[in-house]
Design a protein around this motif. Structure first.
Motif, PDB file in Angstrom:
ATOM      1  N   MET A   1      53.956  52.645  80.962  1.00 31.27           N
ATOM      2  CA  MET A   1      54.677  53.755  81.567  1.00 31.27           C
ATOM      3  C   MET A   1      55.149  54.710  80.465  1.00 31.27           C
ATOM      4  SD  MET A   1      57.939  53.595  84.203  1.00 31.27           S
ATOM      5  CE  MET A   1      56.979  52.661  85.398  1.00 31.27           C
ATOM      6  N   THR A   2      55.022  55.993  80.720  1.00 29.69           N
ATOM      7  CA  THR A   2      55.464  56.988  79.754  1.00 29.69           C
ATOM      8  C   THR A   2      56.747  57.654  80.247  1.00 29.69           C
ATOM      9  OG1 THR A   2      54.090  58.704  80.776  1.00 29.69           O
ATOM     10  CG2 THR A   2      53.118  57.440  78.966  1.00 29.69           C
ATOM     11  N   TYR A   3      57.561  58.115  79.270  1.00 34.22           N
ATOM     12  CA  TYR A   3      58.842  58.690  79.610  1.00 34.22           C
ATOM     13  C   TYR A   3      59.020  60.024  78.895  1.00 34.22           C
ATOM     14  CZ  TYR A   3      59.883  54.016  81.313  1.00 34.22           C
ATOM     15  OH  TYR A   3      59.838  52.824  81.988  1.00 34.22           O
ATOM     16  N   ARG A   4      59.782  60.898  79.540  1.00 34.84           N
ATOM     17  CA  ARG A   4      60.174  62.160  78.922  1.00 34.84           C
ATOM     18  C   ARG A   4      61.643  62.050  78.536  1.00 34.84           C
ATOM     19  NH1 ARG A   4      62.435  66.605  81.422  1.00 34.84           N
ATOM     20  NH2 ARG A   4      61.832  65.800  83.484  1.00 34.84           N
ATOM     21  N   ILE A   5      61.953  62.333  77.263  1.00 33.20           N
ATOM     22  CA  ILE A   5      63.334  62.283  76.779  1.00 33.20           C
ATOM     23  C   ILE A   5      63.889  63.699  76.739  1.00 33.20           C
ATOM     24  CG2 ILE A   5      64.870  61.569  74.926  1.00 33.20           C
ATOM     25  CD1 ILE A   5      63.419  59.256  76.274  1.00 33.20           C
ATOM     26  N   GLU A   6      65.041  63.871  77.339  1.00 36.31           N
ATOM     27  CA  GLU A   6      65.671  65.190  77.441  1.00 36.31           C
ATOM     28  C   GLU A   6      67.057  65.135  76.802  1.00 36.31           C
ATOM     29  OE1 GLU A   6      67.901  67.610  81.053  1.00 36.31           O
ATOM     30  OE2 GLU A   6      66.189  66.308  81.533  1.00 36.31           O
ATOM     31  N   ALA A   7      67.350  66.083  75.931  1.00 40.12           N
ATOM     32  CA  ALA A   7      68.685  66.199  75.350  1.00 40.12           C
ATOM     33  C   ALA A   7      69.555  67.039  76.269  1.00 40.12           C
ATOM     34  CB  ALA A   7      68.611  66.827  73.970  1.00 40.12           C
ATOM     35  N   LEU A  65      71.319  61.802  75.739  1.00 43.54           N
ATOM     36  CA  LEU A  65      69.899  61.842  76.067  1.00 43.54           C
ATOM     37  C   LEU A  65      69.668  61.184  77.419  1.00 43.54           C
ATOM     38  CD1 LEU A  65      68.465  60.534  72.653  1.00 43.54           C
ATOM     39  CD2 LEU A  65      68.869  62.922  73.300  1.00 43.54           C
ATOM     40  N   VAL A  66      68.735  61.739  78.196  1.00 42.34           N
ATOM     41  CA  VAL A  66      68.295  61.076  79.418  1.00 42.34           C
ATOM     42  C   VAL A  66      66.787  60.860  79.328  1.00 42.34           C
ATOM     43  CG1 VAL A  66      70.148  62.036  80.825  1.00 42.34           C
ATOM     44  CG2 VAL A  66      67.969  63.244  80.691  1.00 42.34           C
ATOM     45  N   ALA A  67      66.345  59.778  79.919  1.00 46.65           N
ATOM     46  CA  ALA A  67      64.915  59.470  79.997  1.00 46.65           C
ATOM     47  C   ALA A  67      64.480  59.583  81.453  1.00 46.65           C
ATOM     48  CB  ALA A  67      64.649  58.064  79.466  1.00 46.65           C
ATOM     49  N   ARG A  68      63.338  60.223  81.668  1.00 46.40           N
ATOM     50  CA  ARG A  68      62.802  60.375  83.014  1.00 46.40           C
ATOM     51  C   ARG A  68      61.377  59.833  83.065  1.00 46.40           C
ATOM     52  NH1 ARG A  68      66.246  63.141  86.015  1.00 46.40           N
ATOM     53  NH2 ARG A  68      67.769  64.511  85.001  1.00 46.40           N
ATOM     54  N   ASP A  69      61.017  59.301  84.230  1.00 46.09           N
ATOM     55  CA  ASP A  69      59.662  58.785  84.405  1.00 46.09           C
ATOM     56  C   ASP A  69      58.711  59.925  84.749  1.00 46.09           C
ATOM     57  OD1 ASP A  69      60.002  59.374  87.106  1.00 46.09           O
ATOM     58  OD2 ASP A  69      60.182  57.287  87.740  1.00 46.09           O
ATOM     59  N   GLU A  70      57.486  59.575  85.073  1.00 41.81           N
ATOM     60  CA  GLU A  70      56.459  60.605  85.333  1.00 41.81           C
ATOM     61  C   GLU A  70      56.810  61.489  86.524  1.00 41.81           C
ATOM     62  OE1 GLU A  70      55.951  57.343  85.150  1.00 41.81           O
ATOM     63  OE2 GLU A  70      54.122  56.843  84.030  1.00 41.81           O
ATOM     64  N   ARG A  71      57.633  60.972  87.447  1.00 42.11           N
ATOM     65  CA  ARG A  71      58.014  61.743  88.634  1.00 42.11           C
ATOM     66  C   ARG A  71      59.287  62.559  88.419  1.00 42.11           C
ATOM     67  NH1 ARG A  71      57.302  56.653  90.055  1.00 42.11           N
ATOM     68  NH2 ARG A  71      59.528  56.388  90.469  1.00 42.11           N
ATOM     69  N   GLY A  72      59.898  62.391  87.253  1.00 47.65           N
ATOM     70  CA  GLY A  72      61.131  63.109  86.971  1.00 47.65           C
ATOM     71  C   GLY A  72      62.384  62.355  87.367  1.00 47.65           C
ATOM     72  N   SER A  73      62.236  61.114  87.824  1.00 50.63           N
ATOM     73  CA  SER A  73      63.403  60.319  88.219  1.00 50.63           C
ATOM     74  C   SER A  73      64.119  59.786  86.984  1.00 50.63           C
ATOM     75  CB  SER A  73      62.970  59.145  89.102  1.00 50.63           C
ATOM     76  OG  SER A  73      62.365  59.610  90.289  1.00 50.63           O
ATOM     77  N   LEU A  74      65.431  59.684  87.070  1.00 48.03           N
ATOM     78  CA  LEU A  74      66.209  59.154  85.963  1.00 48.03           C
ATOM     79  C   LEU A  74      65.846  57.697  85.732  1.00 48.03           C
ATOM     80  CD1 LEU A  74      68.594  59.856  83.988  1.00 48.03           C
ATOM     81  CD2 LEU A  74      70.077  58.687  85.631  1.00 48.03           C
ATOM     82  N   ALA A  75      65.509  57.371  84.481  1.00 43.00           N
ATOM     83  CA  ALA A  75      65.136  56.005  84.121  1.00 43.00           C
ATOM     84  C   ALA A  75      66.130  55.370  83.171  1.00 43.00           C
ATOM     85  CB  ALA A  75      63.740  55.985  83.494  1.00 43.00           C
ATOM     86  N   GLY A  76      66.795  56.181  82.356  1.00 44.15           N
ATOM     87  CA  GLY A  76      67.731  55.621  81.385  1.00 44.15           C
ATOM     88  C   GLY A  76      68.576  56.707  80.744  1.00 44.15           C
ATOM     89  N   VAL A  77      69.640  56.275  80.072  1.00 49.21           N
ATOM     90  CA  VAL A  77      70.567  57.178  79.401  1.00 49.21           C
ATOM     91  C   VAL A  77      70.946  56.564  78.060  1.00 49.21           C
ATOM     92  CG1 VAL A  77      72.765  58.424  79.545  1.00 49.21           C
ATOM     93  CG2 VAL A  77      71.537  57.815  81.654  1.00 49.21           C
ATOM     94  N   ARG A  78      71.034  57.395  77.055  1.00 47.51           N
ATOM     95  CA  ARG A  78      71.527  56.979  75.730  1.00 47.51           C
ATOM     96  C   ARG A  78      72.472  58.048  75.229  1.00 47.51           C
ATOM     97  NH1 ARG A  78      72.852  53.670  72.132  1.00 47.51           N
ATOM     98  NH2 ARG A  78      70.897  52.641  71.627  1.00 47.51           N
ATOM     99  N   ASP A  79      73.622  57.637  74.695  1.00 45.05           N
ATOM    100  CA  ASP A  79      74.417  58.611  73.966  1.00 45.05           C
ATOM    101  C   ASP A  79      74.850  58.003  72.636  1.00 45.05           C
ATOM    102  OD1 ASP A  79      76.429  56.906  74.939  1.00 45.05           O
ATOM    103  OD2 ASP A  79      77.830  58.542  75.353  1.00 45.05           O
ATOM    104  N   CYS A  80      75.053  58.880  71.678  1.00 43.49           N
ATOM    105  CA  CYS A  80      75.427  58.423  70.337  1.00 43.49           C
ATOM    106  C   CYS A  80      76.186  59.537  69.625  1.00 43.49           C
ATOM    107  CB  CYS A  80      74.195  58.013  69.525  1.00 43.49           C
ATOM    108  SG  CYS A  80      73.068  59.357  69.092  1.00 43.49           S
ATOM    109  N   HIS A  81      76.896  59.130  68.572  1.00 42.67           N
ATOM    110  CA  HIS A  81      77.594  60.051  67.681  1.00 42.67           C
ATOM    111  C   HIS A  81      77.056  59.828  66.269  1.00 42.67           C
ATOM    112  CE1 HIS A  81      81.026  60.813  70.567  1.00 42.67           C
ATOM    113  NE2 HIS A  81      80.598  59.643  71.013  1.00 42.67           N
ATOM    114  N   VAL A  82      76.953  60.900  65.518  1.00 46.98           N
ATOM    115  CA  VAL A  82      76.685  60.792  64.085  1.00 46.98           C
ATOM    116  C   VAL A  82      77.952  61.249  63.373  1.00 46.98           C
ATOM    117  CG1 VAL A  82      75.217  61.476  62.154  1.00 46.98           C
ATOM    118  CG2 VAL A  82      74.244  61.307  64.463  1.00 46.98           C
ATOM    119  N   VAL A  83      78.526  60.365  62.563  1.00 44.71           N
ATOM    120  CA  VAL A  83      79.777  60.644  61.857  1.00 44.71           C
ATOM    121  C   VAL A  83      79.526  60.418  60.378  1.00 44.71           C
ATOM    122  CG1 VAL A  83      82.244  60.150  61.723  1.00 44.71           C
ATOM    123  CG2 VAL A  83      81.010  59.704  63.862  1.00 44.71           C
TER     124      VAL A  83
END
Length: 275
Positions: A1-7, A65-83
């Motif tokens: 499965m492939t995913y699109r990562i969106e900031a 960041l959010v990850a979406r599947d081929e249909r555009g449905s939400l598949a995952g979420v990641r957040d982080c800080h750089v300090v």
């Protein structure tokens, strides 16, 4: 499965509400998610020059960041800080939350989300005029202690262990995440702060597999993360926790702190040391 990562760049983005609701459903009941208005402020007002209690001038950026599947449905979420501390050439990449929604688990998305912050950190440091190859980069995560009665806690530690992470020995760094609630309201109603005991899980980039961590980086785990929390946590509550944790660390008579391996299987004996 492939995913699109969106900031997600703004709280006005429809993806923000979708991502926050998903994170709140997973982490909110455990008290491990900041209030919505806090995350909105990080996205929409990203000014960032906090100073730690020990005097370091730290810079920070927040990334959702959010990850979406081929249909555009939400598949995952990641957040982080750089300090980062320009003077000391230390950067801590705080891996705040990683969520893979149930239909997408064990498809490789978790590993993809765990890998994204490395590229973010290198870009941020470059934009700050720093050579990432000359910076000590520490990836930092707060994880629930391993519990035989909570298989999910062990599965998460296994995943991070396979990615080169280890835990700072709690005896050397007894770490507490502060209470993320609005403490003014809690105290006014007669309540008390409820910090959460968590494991300090780290990966020192380029030193994976080491059995110890320089004490200055263990200290940075606390001061850099607490610089993030200082944007929304009462300073007296945060200061008391920092004093407690760093007091134990500073009392150690060695320049390094021990690292504990994370479990590689559900039955790994390493679990007993991570409770």
């Amino acid at each position: 499965m492939t995913y699109r990562i969106e900031a997600v760049e703004s709280s006005k983005s429809p993806s923000f509400e979708e991502a926050y609701v998903a994170l709140a459903a997973e982490f909110g009941p455990r008290g491990e998610l900041e209030r919505r208005e806090v995350v909105v402020r990080w996205l929409d007002e990203p000014s960032s020059t906090p100073t730690s209690s020990s005097g370091e001038e730290l810079r920070r950026t927040y990334h959702l960041l959010v990850a979406r599947d081929e249909r555009g449905s939400l598949a995952g979420v990641r957040d982080c800080h750089v300090v980062w501390d320009h003077r000391e050439a230390i950067a801590v990449v705080y891996l705040a939350h990683a969520l893979v929604l149930p239909p997408y688990r064990r498809t490789g998305l978790g590993a993809l989300l765990r890998s994204m912050p490395a590229a973010i950190a290198r870009r941020v440091l470059g934009e700050a005029g720093m050579d990432a190859s000359k910076v000590d980069i520490l990836f930092a995560a707060e994880m629930e202690p391993a519990s035989r009665g909570d298989e999910a806690s062990i599965v998460r530690l296994i995943a991070y262990g396979r990615d080169g992470f280890a835990a700072i020995a709690p005896a050397a760094l007894p770490y507490w995440q502060p209470d993320f609630r609005d403490l003014d309201g809690v105290l006014a109603s007669g309540g008390e702060p409820r910090p959460i005991r968590l494991l300090a899980v780290v990966r020192f980039l380029g030193h994976e597999g080491a059995l110890s961590l320089p004490k200055r980086l263990a200290r940075a785990f606390v001061t850099h993360l607490y610089a993030v929390f200082a944007t929304h946590v009462r300073p007296d509550h945060l200061g008391a926790l920092e004093t407690r944790t760093l007091g134990v660390l500073d009392a150690l008579g060695t320049p390094e702190v021990p690292l504990l391996p994370l479990p590689r299987t559900i039955d790994d004996e390493a679990i007993e040391r991570l409770r």
